[in-house]
Write an enzyme that holds these catalytic residues in place. Sequence first.
Site, short mmCIF file in Angstrom:
data_model
loop_
_atom_site.label_atom_id
_atom_site.label_comp_id
_atom_site.label_asym_id
_atom_site.label_seq_id
_atom_site.Cartn_x
_atom_site.Cartn_y
_atom_site.Cartn_z
N GLU A 1 -5.16 1.82 2.25
CA GLU A 1 -3.77 2.16 1.92
C GLU A 1 -3.54 3.67 1.83
OE1 GLU A 1 -3.74 -0.12 -1.73
OE2 GLU A 1 -3.64 1.69 -2.94
N HIS B 1 -6.85 -4.53 -8.82
CA HIS B 1 -6.74 -3.16 -8.30
C HIS B 1 -6.80 -2.17 -9.46
CE1 HIS B 1 -5.71 -3.25 -3.88
NE2 HIS B 1 -6.18 -4.44 -4.19
N GLU B 2 -7.42 -1.02 -9.17
CA GLU B 2 -7.64 0.04 -10.16
C GLU B 2 -8.45 -0.39 -11.39
OE1 GLU B 2 -4.12 -0.63 -9.47
OE2 GLU B 2 -4.26 0.56 -7.65
N GLU C 1 -10.58 -3.50 -6.15
CA GLU C 1 -10.36 -2.30 -5.35
C GLU C 1 -11.39 -1.25 -5.80
OE1 GLU C 1 -6.53 0.30 -3.94
OE2 GLU C 1 -6.85 0.02 -6.07
N GLU D 1 -10.86 6.34 -6.70
CA GLU D 1 -10.14 6.40 -5.42
C GLU D 1 -10.22 7.81 -4.81
OE1 GLU D 1 -6.29 4.60 -5.69
OE2 GLU D 1 -7.06 2.89 -6.79
N GLU E 1 1.48 -6.33 -11.12
CA GLU E 1 1.22 -4.90 -11.36
C GLU E 1 1.53 -4.65 -12.83
OE1 GLU E 1 0.14 -1.94 -9.61
OE2 GLU E 1 0.22 -1.42 -11.72
C1 NOJ Z 1 -1.84 0.20 -5.98
C2 NOJ Z 1 -2.52 -0.88 -5.23
O1 NOJ Z 1 -3.79 -0.45 -4.79
C3 NOJ Z 1 -1.63 -1.27 -4.08
O2 NOJ Z 1 -2.29 -2.19 -3.24
C4 NOJ Z 1 -0.35 -1.83 -4.63
O3 NOJ Z 1 0.51 -2.13 -3.58
C5 NOJ Z 1 0.33 -0.79 -5.54
N1 NOJ Z 1 -0.60 -0.30 -6.50
C6 NOJ Z 1 1.53 -1.37 -6.26
O4 NOJ Z 1 1.10 -2.31 -7.21
CA CA Z 2 -5.04 1.51 -5.61
#
Ligand code: NOJ
Ligand code: CA
Length: 710
Positions: free
Chosen positions: A504, A479-480, A498, A170, A411
């Site tokens: 974001e 994501h990540e 991602e 990122e 998450e």
């Molecule tokens: C990072 C993610 O890229 C984002 O989209 C998400 O809202 C936050 N983490 C919280 O999970």
């Molecule tokens: Ca992220």
Amino acid sequence: MRIISLFTACFLILFTVSAKEISSPSGKIKLNVELNQAGQPFYSVTYNNKTVIQSSALGFVLINGDNFYSGFEILDDAITSVDENWNPVWGEVKTIRNHYNQFTLKLHQKKSDRLMNIVFKVFDDGVGFRYEFPRQSNLVYFIIADERTSFNPTGDHKAFWIPGDYDTNEQNYTTSKLIEVDAWKSDMVSNGGRALNVPDQYAVQTPLMMKTVDSLYINIHEAALVDFPAMQLHVNRNEHQLYAKLVPDAYGNKAYLRTPFSTPWRTIIVSDKATDILSSKMILNLNEPSKLENSSWIKPMKFIGIWWEMQTNKGSWNYTDKADSLDANGKPYPNGRHSANTDNVKKYIDFASKHGIKGLLVEGWNTGWEAWYGNWYGRHFDFVTPYPDFDVEAIEKYAAEKNVQMIMHNETSADAATYDQQMDTAFKFMNRYGYHSVKTGYVGQIIPRGEHHDGQWMINHYLRSITKAAKHQVMIDIHEPARPTGLHRTYPNFLACEAARGNEFNAFAEGSPPEHETILPFTRLMGGPMDYTPGIFKMKGYAAGAPNRHMHTTIAKQLALYLTMYSPLQMAADLPENYEAKPDAFQFIKDVPVDWDDSKYLLAEPGDYIVVARKEKGTENWYMGAITDETARNFIVPLNFLTATQKYIITIYRDADTTSWDNNPEAYTIEKFVVNNATKLKLKLATGGGCAISIKPASNEEVKGLKIYR
Ligand code: NOJ
Ligand code: CA
């Protein structure tokens, strides 16, 4: 240094004991493979007789310094050819041609009596190669200490790179000569800090995009990353050579393997046209066909989310700010800012339903956000317990009535160990409450502690989540994770991820410069679709507590990103009220498809601009997106890809004449004309701007009263 490497090159040529040349089907690309006098394999690549990769070493070092790169003899070699077509479940094009010549080199290391094969596939758009360790009695369980693959470019090329961080992609890109690469100059290091996450000052991530002085475009990456760490590249600045570097585990080891095993493919995509790099399907072709017997449940889609309001700090993920105290009735104290409450969810469902947006992501619905203090504590989330103001059953029912699909959010706070234990329960919960897709996330330092996002353990974890999701007929957006390597061919429920700096960053931080989106397709997107979250309409003053924060694009460019950032999963990321304030521009987001029969990259230059046209799946409708960096640009685009004799109505969403990303980003103009396949479109993009276009066949009746485009 120059003299030494020239000498080394001569030495190799003189004492090469065995060499083979393999051509691509058209002969444009040639691969040379040889074993030097020390029995070490080397390869080189040319494109139209220009050297792309000079003689470069191959092989491995196993644990305890055990040489597995030289002392080989050739047991056998074979050339075979493949020319076949296949149809992806979803994608940029309907049919993909897989056309290559293959060279298999079977090697035997004399001193250790061990076997290793190297398989090369030579396509017209590049070369892929992988190592195979066949089943054998002298090599059963083994540990890779280092990969010795090198990529030896012909000069100090211009490179588009981000630091070789073990835990994040990122970052903003730097454009520099190879010799100027310095990963420690980066603006951001992942959570564990430099010593832990970016120990090599001269390492970069792949895909690495390069351009030579004589305008060859070269992209280095990998395909089918399975049960192996991600590959980074160490830049030797003296000779601007590139060496494969594998992301380690806590002990510094790279991969724990058992024969038989095949490594991921190392990929070199090359062309004298930048647009060819973007349309290359080599990485997909190097991945295995779909392993899912039934993929009829997999559907590309657009979605909105209870998301931007937390990103911009107008609401919170957590229901309470007091993690450890309860009121007299044993209930948590609400903070009054919790976005994922039933009433708010119903409002978003109404909005999605009204505008025909299929999906709704809701983040912050489950307990644990208030207990997420930071890295390495773990066990914050159980993925099945909603906050008291989120009524799972009522929401399921309301969404079904309104024909909107809820998207689950898991998450993990990078506690992959807990997620591994909870995954089955989490997917059963999704099946029970009508969730057909999930967004997962790994923010923070990985648990098991000492593992990295891009190491072998996590690579296996992400794939476990993909295959488990498939078993439960759930589509997944990660994501990540590590950056993708084309595995969505094999697991088409892996819609997107991602693994790069998304839109974001403009919400909670400074964001990215206008050139960012002109680099991503040449780097991060080479391995697969990105959940970039385009479609922001309120360009300034959207972030609570940061009144000066602003987007680094125009609105027309936000629209064009739906075309230039290919993904079967596209978010309309802004708040409903910001779309309601600009219904004419929102119409484009409602219309734009997410699945295509054809894609034509018309104009492109990494770091500068991209113009692409795509044909909607199953229709005669075309859509176009054009974006630029901080430079205003004019393009002339012939619409010669349209069907002759057919009339079309074109709708152009462009920057207004006064628009610029830094001064007047929200100004746009929408125009409609009649066009045909002889039309030459004149596009005018503002600084940081773009243009989004739809082109639909129309009858004489329908075009009445509309001007012909001139
Ligand atoms: C990072 C993610 O890229 C984002 O989209 C998400 O809202 C936050 N983490 C919280 O999970
Ligand atoms: Ca992220």
